[in-house]
Enzyme design. Sequence first.
Site: not given
Ligand code: 13P
Ligand code: G3H
Ligand code: ZN
Length: 336
Positions: A99, A195
């Site tokens: 991700d 986010h």
């Molecule tokens: P949320 O913070 O809305 O759960 O989004 C997560 C996300 O986009 C991870 O890539």
């Molecule tokens: O895109 C954001 C996701 O919620 C991941 O969050 O970078 O704190 O693991 P993080």
């Molecule tokens: Zn994201």
Amino acid sequence: MAVSYKDLGLVNTREMFKKAMAGKYAVPAYNFNNMEQLQAIITACVETQSPVILQVSSGARKYANQTMLRFMGQGAVEMMKEMAAAKGLKQIPIALHLDHGDTFELCKSCIDTGFSSVMIDGSHHSYEENVALTKKVVEYAHKFDVTVEGELGVLAGIEDDVVASESTYTHPEEVIDFVQRTGVDSLAISIGTSHGANKFKPAQCTKNKDGVFIPPPLKFEILAEIEKKLPGFSIVLHGSSSVPQEAVKIINENGGALKDTIGIPEEQLRKAAASAVCKVNIDSDGRLWMTAAIRKTFNDKPEEFDPRKYLGPARDALVEMYKKKNVDVLGSAGGA
Ligand code: 13P
Ligand code: G3H
Ligand code: ZN
């Protein structure tokens, strides 16, 4: 030595997205950092017979170690097979996805160690730099049949270490050129999601009769324009937590201090899932329910100090949440 995701029993996202597009639902992409979150995701997705994308952020990678996460991905497949056999259910497809990858090197490292899908998020670069970086990742990934998600447009809030105060919506006039020149398999777009647990400022919202904030609707007109330009192409929605007020209430009643928490209403996600949106990213809602359950146990049973006694109820709460998402919001239940 390089490891192929195919040897770990994982799949890429190509077939998942084809079925999701035809079936008018979205595949859940749930972030995980630890064993209990992963067990909950697998349990819920086997029980609802939903395909699933297990997401690892750079932050998760630093927290839990990339090799450990890959073994957890492989463990998730084994757990899924065992659980499906025991319950007389079908096996479900599982993808292990990076991700918000921000460099070619990070994406390459994930591809080389068994990830089946990666996101290269070049959305904070100039358009041409985003194209060049994304294309480079696609060229490498496709040699190993690993699928790639790109991003156009910037989400407000925190995307890993990058903070943007305002959303820059995706420009529909750019999407054809971007997809053609990069060869990406899916595209994350910005249409008003963000986010975290504070997606909108209270001043941007109206209030319903119970005093709950109602945020402005997502920019479905931008999504519709993108769909028109890229018929049948898989679109991804980040920042799609609904921020359940029930979980926020439990957190705050048990010593928490969350304020102005506002998420994406479930009916808007249902509408998105029925469109070209094939992947919906959810992380914050899992964090909220886990925190709510742990805070409640700490408050109700201050004598407990066995982690299983508070992580167990947290895992149970997550199973319920993921099942509800698959059945009621994303429509992915039965899609495996
Ligand atoms: P949320 O913070 O809305 O759960 O989004 C997560 C996300 O986009 C991870 O890539
Ligand atoms: O895109 C954001 C996701 O919620 C991941 O969050 O970078 O704190 O693991 P993080
Ligand atoms: Zn994201």
